[in-house]
Each structure stands twice: as C-alpha cells, then as structure tokens.
Design an enzyme around this catalytic site. Structure first.
Site, PDB file in Angstrom:
ATOM      1  CG  LEU A 107      19.342  -2.792  15.906  1.00 13.63           C
ATOM      2  CD1 LEU A 107      18.773  -3.074  14.787  1.00 13.63           C
ATOM      3  CD2 LEU A 107      21.033  -1.112  15.522  1.00 13.63           C
ATOM      4  CG  ASP A 108      15.728   1.629  20.034  1.00 16.46           C
ATOM      5  OD1 ASP A 108      14.852   0.631  19.917  1.00 16.46           O
ATOM      6  OD2 ASP A 108      15.963   2.683  20.284  1.00 16.46           O
ATOM      7  CG  LEU A 109      11.596  -2.979  22.524  1.00 10.58           C
ATOM      8  CD1 LEU A 109      11.997  -4.652  22.439  1.00 10.58           C
ATOM      9  CD2 LEU A 109      10.922  -2.984  24.010  1.00 10.58           C
ATOM     10  CB  THR A 111      15.063  -0.165  16.166  1.00  8.16           C
ATOM     11  OG1 THR A 111      15.506   1.450  17.146  1.00  8.16           O
ATOM     12  CG2 THR A 111      16.471   0.219  14.758  1.00  8.16           C
ATOM     13  NE  ARG A 195      14.079   4.288  18.960  1.00  8.65           N
ATOM     14  CZ  ARG A 195      13.174   4.141  17.452  1.00  8.65           C
ATOM     15  NH1 ARG A 195      12.260   4.830  18.072  1.00  8.65           N
ATOM     16  NH2 ARG A 195      12.657   3.492  17.183  1.00  8.65           N
TER      17      ARG A 195
END
Length: 285
Positions: A107-109, A111, A195
C-alpha cells in the site's frame, strides 16, 4: 533427508521457488561455503547463505505456514528498510522463528488499511500473481463532482499508462459537499491503481483505505499499527484460492493474539488509570 535447495529457501520465506531458482542461477547462493547450481539438494545441517548472509531454515516437518493481518497506518512505508528513516510496516510485526515476513503486495505511503504478511514465499507469490484475481475492496473518499458518466467509465474500463484497468464494482456511501465516499472493488494490485483510475476522470482521492482482501475483512477492533494471526481455517482459505494444499496445523500460541503494539497501549492505559486514581486518593486526604 535431503531436499531441493529452492524448496528449502522458499519455505524459509525468502521468495517464491521461481525467484529462488533465479538467485541460484545467478550465483548468489552458497552451501557450506561453495556457490551452487540449480538441482543441488541440501541436508538440514547444511550452512546456506544468500548474498553472503546466512539463512535460517526449518525442516519440512517443523515449518508452519503463518499469515498475519496488519492494519497499516498512513505514513508507513512498505519497504523493509527505508533510506529516509521513515516508519515501516515491518517495525510493528512480530518476530518469526525461521525465514522472514513477506508482504502480500503493498500500500502506498498515504494509504491505510488491511495488509497480509506470510512466512511462506510460494503463498505470497501466488497471492500477488494477477492470474488468481483475488478481489480487493477499498473505501475511497473522492474530492470532486462525481458524475454518473465517471462511474460508468470506471466500471467499463479506461486506459492507463500501463494498460487497461477498471473497477469491478463501485458503491456510493455518502459524504458532504464535494467529498464523497465510495466502496470500490478490483481484482489486481497494480501500483497506485485505485488513485490512478479516479485521476483518469480528473478526480482526486483524498483518503484511501483497503478494507477487504478476498473474504478477509479488516476487523473493527484491529487498531492501526497492530496485527492479528490468522486462524488455520483462514490460512487454508487463502491457500485454496491459489491452488496450494491445505495446512494441517497453525501457530497455536498466537492464533488469536492481538498485536504487540495494542497490548502495550493497553498496559500504558492501565498504568495511567492507576496513577490517576492514586493521585485523586492523595488529594482527598
């Protein structure tokens, strides 16, 4: 009893058998000080190193496939080591006796939400492989004027820079002003895909939470930064989804255990409450 080297390394949680085979072919693996080639078999007392670093291994009869569910916090990175010294998801995970934890996707930063980790490299690799199409569900807060045409386009499919993509389902869940919540599902895990899909419609995601992976939902009582060990039934559900044989045992000592961070929070709250009560008793005197 000897076993194939790639099988032993995959069981240790270093990667899938295919990845390990590539490391062996590249000369990155040694046994008892000697670089080895594909096809070599090893014994339980052999000293194995990858890139010069010793590997902790477990015999087949001792190995237990473990999976933990973790509630990622915004601001945590999913790399094992971060050059900027930011918090990583691995900082809060329990120790594993052999091998290491492998994240099932990232998961990105910015999220938060549900992540899975396992010590079984083959399981992790299959769960991430797009051919198995395991459904993921996200709660998304979208900033902008979302029209019916946007929703139809996102369900039909749009072209992103790395190929076509779409949501399998989109359900609106309320909101205020130009901020609206949606629950979306998709069956792949490309980088920032949720996103980027909304951005393709010139809409901005202001909050993103993964709430489900397959049939496993993020528990309401699992606080951010904490983890829970999956039960044997849950582990076997995941293995079944990617055509791996069932396990016949789990890790009983942590099977229903809350995360270490949550346990520490409860201890601190209890100490704080005790001190507060003691302080009030002193003041009454």
């Amino acid at each position: 009893m000897s076993e194939k080297l790639q099988k032993v390394l995959a069981r240790a949680g270093l990667g899938s058998r295919r990845e390990v085979e590539q490391w062996i072919a590249a000369g990155r693996v040694s046994v008892n000080g000697q670089i080895v080639s594909l096809g070599v078999r090893v014994e339980s007392d052999d000293k194995i190193r990858v890139d010069g670093k010793p590997v902790r291994t477990a015999a087949a009869e001792e190995a237990t496939c473990r999976v933990i569910m973790y509630h990622k916090t915004e601001g945590e990175v999913c790399t094992r080591n971060d050059p900027e010294n930011r918090r990583t998801v691995f900082d809060n995970l329990p120790r594993v006796s052999a091998g290491r934890w492998i994240g099932v996707g990232r998961l990105d930063l910015n999220t938060s939400g549900l992540m899975l980790f396992t010590n079984d490299g083959e399981l992790a690799n299959r769960l991430m492989h797009p051919s198995f199409q395991i459904e993921r569900e996200y709660a998304v807060r979208v900033f902008g004027d979302v029209q019916e045409g946007h929703v139809k386009a996102l369900k039909k499919g749009v072209m992103l820079e790395d190929g076509p993509a779409k949501f399998d389902n989109i359900v609106q869940r309320g909101g205020e002003g130009i901020n609206h919540w949606f629950y979306v599902t998709l069956s792949e895990g490309r980088n920032r895909e949720v996103r980027r899909l909304w951005e393709s419609q010139e809409l901005q995601v202001s909050r993103l939470i993964r709430v489900r992976y397959g049939s496993l939902s993020l528990p309401r009582d699992l606080s951010q930064g904490t983890w829970r060990e999956l039960s044997l039934d849950e582990v076997n559900y995941l293995r079944e989804q990617v055509q791996l044989p069932h396990e016949d045992r789990s890790k009983p000592s942590v099977k229903s255990r809350i995360g270490e961070q949550e346990r520490l929070r409860r201890v601190r709250r209890s100490v704080s409450k005790h001190r507060s009560q003691a302080h009030r008793r002193v003041r009454r005197r």
